[in-house]
Design a protein around this motif. Sequence first.
Motif, PDB file in Angstrom:
ATOM      1  N   PRO A   1       0.015  -1.098  -0.131  1.00  0.00           N
ATOM      2  CA  PRO A   1      -0.039  -0.189   0.145  1.00  0.00           C
ATOM      3  C   PRO A   1       1.502   1.395   0.427  1.00  0.00           C
ATOM      4  N   PHE A   2       1.793   0.959   0.447  1.00  0.00           N
ATOM      5  CA  PHE A   2       2.716   2.427   0.436  1.00  0.00           C
ATOM      6  C   PHE A   2       3.219   3.281  -1.121  1.00  0.00           C
ATOM      7  N   MET A   3       4.000   1.980  -1.516  1.00  0.00           N
ATOM      8  CA  MET A   3       4.016   2.407  -2.947  1.00  0.00           C
ATOM      9  C   MET A   3       3.430   2.524  -3.852  1.00  0.00           C
ATOM     10  N   PHE A   4       2.201   1.370  -3.956  1.00  0.00           N
ATOM     11  CA  PHE A   4       0.738   1.865  -4.488  1.00  0.00           C
ATOM     12  C   PHE A   4       0.321   3.361  -4.465  1.00  0.00           C
ATOM     13  N   THR A   5       0.090   3.390  -3.326  1.00  0.00           N
ATOM     14  CA  THR A   5      -0.963   5.225  -2.446  1.00  0.00           C
ATOM     15  C   THR A   5       0.443   6.130  -3.227  1.00  0.00           C
ATOM     16  N   ASN A   6       2.062   5.682  -2.957  1.00  0.00           N
ATOM     17  CA  ASN A   6       2.326   6.983  -3.880  1.00  0.00           C
ATOM     18  C   ASN A   6       3.097   6.598  -5.111  1.00  0.00           C
ATOM     19  N   MET A   7       2.294   6.329  -5.774  1.00  0.00           N
ATOM     20  CA  MET A   7       2.051   5.374  -7.466  1.00  0.00           C
ATOM     21  C   MET A   7       1.421   6.715  -8.190  1.00  0.00           C
ATOM     22  N   ILE A   8       0.580   6.194  -7.917  1.00  0.00           N
ATOM     23  CA  ILE A   8      -0.625   6.833  -7.891  1.00  0.00           C
ATOM     24  C   ILE A   8      -0.974   7.708  -7.249  1.00  0.00           C
ATOM     25  N   MET A   9      -0.100   9.279  -6.689  1.00  0.00           N
ATOM     26  CA  MET A   9      -0.578   9.726  -5.810  1.00  0.00           C
ATOM     27  C   MET A   9      -0.821  11.121  -6.306  1.00  0.00           C
ATOM     28  N   ASP A  10      -0.147  11.208  -7.823  1.00  0.00           N
ATOM     29  CA  ASP A  10      -0.854  12.570  -8.684  1.00  0.00           C
ATOM     30  C   ASP A  10      -1.868  12.541  -8.901  1.00  0.00           C
ATOM     31  N   LYS A  11      -2.337  11.676  -9.174  1.00  0.00           N
ATOM     32  CA  LYS A  11      -3.977  11.106  -9.867  1.00  0.00           C
ATOM     33  C   LYS A  11      -4.410  11.440  -8.690  1.00  0.00           C
ATOM     34  N   ILE A  12      -4.687  10.673  -7.526  1.00  0.00           N
ATOM     35  CA  ILE A  12      -5.285  11.636  -6.256  1.00  0.00           C
ATOM     36  C   ILE A  12      -5.218  12.748  -5.631  1.00  0.00           C
ATOM     37  N   LEU A  13      -4.326  13.610  -5.979  1.00  0.00           N
ATOM     38  CA  LEU A  13      -4.170  14.868  -6.093  1.00  0.00           C
ATOM     39  C   LEU A  13      -4.882  15.998  -6.652  1.00  0.00           C
ATOM     40  N   LYS A  14      -5.756  15.601  -8.020  1.00  0.00           N
ATOM     41  CA  LYS A  14      -6.080  16.060  -8.970  1.00  0.00           C
ATOM     42  C   LYS A  14      -7.723  16.540  -9.113  1.00  0.00           C
ATOM     43  N   SER A  15      -7.706  15.191  -7.541  1.00  0.00           N
ATOM     44  CA  SER A  15      -9.153  15.020  -6.933  1.00  0.00           C
ATOM     45  C   SER A  15      -9.204  16.935  -5.938  1.00  0.00           C
ATOM     46  N   GLU A  16     -10.272  17.340  -5.720  1.00  0.00           N
ATOM     47  CA  GLU A  16     -10.830  18.498  -5.670  1.00  0.00           C
ATOM     48  C   GLU A  16     -11.056  18.293  -3.700  1.00  0.00           C
ATOM     49  N   SER A  17     -10.621  17.223  -3.028  1.00  0.00           N
ATOM     50  CA  SER A  17     -11.331  16.952  -2.150  1.00  0.00           C
ATOM     51  C   SER A  17     -10.505  15.908  -1.561  1.00  0.00           C
ATOM     52  N   PRO A  18      -9.091  15.502  -1.886  1.00  0.00           N
ATOM     53  CA  PRO A  18      -8.593  14.220  -2.219  1.00  0.00           C
ATOM     54  C   PRO A  18      -7.959  13.638  -0.394  1.00  0.00           C
ATOM     55  N   ARG A  19      -8.664  12.178  -0.390  1.00  0.00           N
ATOM     56  CA  ARG A  19      -8.271  11.476   0.998  1.00  0.00           C
ATOM     57  C   ARG A  19      -7.395  10.341   0.623  1.00  0.00           C
ATOM     58  N   VAL A  20      -6.958  10.157   1.549  1.00  0.00           N
ATOM     59  CA  VAL A  20      -6.191   8.668   1.607  1.00  0.00           C
ATOM     60  C   VAL A  20      -6.739   7.828   3.170  1.00  0.00           C
ATOM     61  N   VAL A  21      -7.226   6.824   2.881  1.00  0.00           N
ATOM     62  CA  VAL A  21      -7.335   5.911   4.193  1.00  0.00           C
ATOM     63  C   VAL A  21      -7.163   4.368   4.058  1.00  0.00           C
ATOM     64  N   ASN A  22      -6.485   4.397   5.475  1.00  0.00           N
ATOM     65  CA  ASN A  22      -5.445   2.925   5.826  1.00  0.00           C
ATOM     66  C   ASN A  22      -6.682   2.478   6.667  1.00  0.00           C
ATOM     67  N   VAL A  23      -6.678   0.842   5.842  1.00  0.00           N
ATOM     68  CA  VAL A  23      -7.572   0.026   7.295  1.00  0.00           C
ATOM     69  C   VAL A  23      -6.603  -0.469   8.570  1.00  0.00           C
ATOM     70  N   SER A  24      -6.179  -0.402   9.407  1.00  0.00           N
ATOM     71  CA  SER A  24      -5.496  -0.194  10.406  1.00  0.00           C
ATOM     72  C   SER A  24      -5.626  -1.036  11.245  1.00  0.00           C
ATOM     73  N   SER A  25      -5.550  -1.644  12.804  1.00  0.00           N
ATOM     74  CA  SER A  25      -6.400  -2.194  13.855  1.00  0.00           C
ATOM     75  C   SER A  25      -6.026  -1.397  15.559  1.00  0.00           C
ATOM     76  N   ASP A  26      -7.153  -2.242  15.912  1.00  0.00           N
ATOM     77  CA  ASP A  26      -5.925  -1.829  17.592  1.00  0.00           C
ATOM     78  C   ASP A  26      -4.776  -2.892  17.841  1.00  0.00           C
ATOM     79  N   GLY A  27      -5.218  -3.947  17.266  1.00  0.00           N
ATOM     80  CA  GLY A  27      -4.542  -4.948  16.868  1.00  0.00           C
ATOM     81  C   GLY A  27      -2.277  -4.005  16.678  1.00  0.00           C
ATOM     82  N   HIS A  28      -2.427  -2.379  16.515  1.00  0.00           N
ATOM     83  CA  HIS A  28      -1.270  -2.051  16.653  1.00  0.00           C
ATOM     84  C   HIS A  28      -0.849  -2.326  18.392  1.00  0.00           C
TER      85      HIS A  28
END
Length: 328
Positions: free
Chosen positions: A141-168
């Motif tokens: 996910p780290f690499m995928f998110t960053n590799m498509i970041m230009d397309k994400i930042l073209k949004s008027e309201s860009p968001r990235v959501v990471n599904v984590s866990s209280d297992g952290h």
Amino acid sequence: MSSPNTTTMKSASELVTSYAALIKNKTILTTGVSPGTLGGYFVQSIAKAQPACLILAGRNDTKLEECKGDIQAISPETKVRTLKMDLDSLQSVRAAADQVNSWADIPAIDVLVNNAGIMAVEYGLSVDGFEKQLATNHLAPFMFTNMIMDKILKSESPRVVNVSSDGHRLSPIRFADPNFEDGKTYNKWVAYGQSKTANMLLALSLASKLGVKHELLAFSLHPGVIATNLGNHLDWSVDLGGLQSTDKSLGNAEGWREFSFKTPDQGIATHVFASFDPSLKVNNGAYLIDARVADPLSDTVKPWATSLLEAERMWRLSEELVGEEFKY
């Protein structure tokens, strides 16, 4: 991993109704989409609000097509695109990112939901030689998110959501030894905890690096305990004891608690909240539970997962491991 009583929980259905105007005409890319998973439930839920396009990413073409059909039955007007991606392979991730970037008919991605993940698997290495949970849950996910970041930042309201866990709670980042001495000191719950901590730190990094300059919002979340396919490989008569022993060794209260389950509709409520709630702009980078910002004084929130210093260390380690630099 305990959660409050299910009767008091917000549901995705309620939130989708509240956020319908915010979801309509949005383009949302969700990873880990297949029947019987949080990803599958999430995309079906938000389809009711008529987003412009839902991009479904996963490693199984048949399951992706099944989910696509379910969405088209719910919202025929919504464009649905499938994306083959195996998070066990960085080559597959690169190919998927290149494909997304090549889609001229999808100029921007409004919300990326890094939902895919694995939990408490036996020791093994990814195609690229990394411990499987760290590779699948974070490095890909780290690499995928960053590799498509230009397309994400073209949004008027860009968001990235990471599904984590209280297992952290089960582990900080093992910076000197993320692979557990080639498995010699491997504990599958500690490895899961490390990968979930990494999810939270990635959201912090993205918010810090891109929040002010590009107005990117990034969040991590704990969906709660939900009966999905995620734990089908586990023998809970054995593995629950292993989890409790790990928690007890760390002094975590969860070692003495019983599970409190949510329904799928309640479980994906925090996905919906993180992806669309407008009030979250003042909490960029936050870790969310139960469709709200987590409280470190009353919720399970470990300091190693909320430190900007740890986030920067993890960013640099991740760049080193995947062999790519992302300068913002």
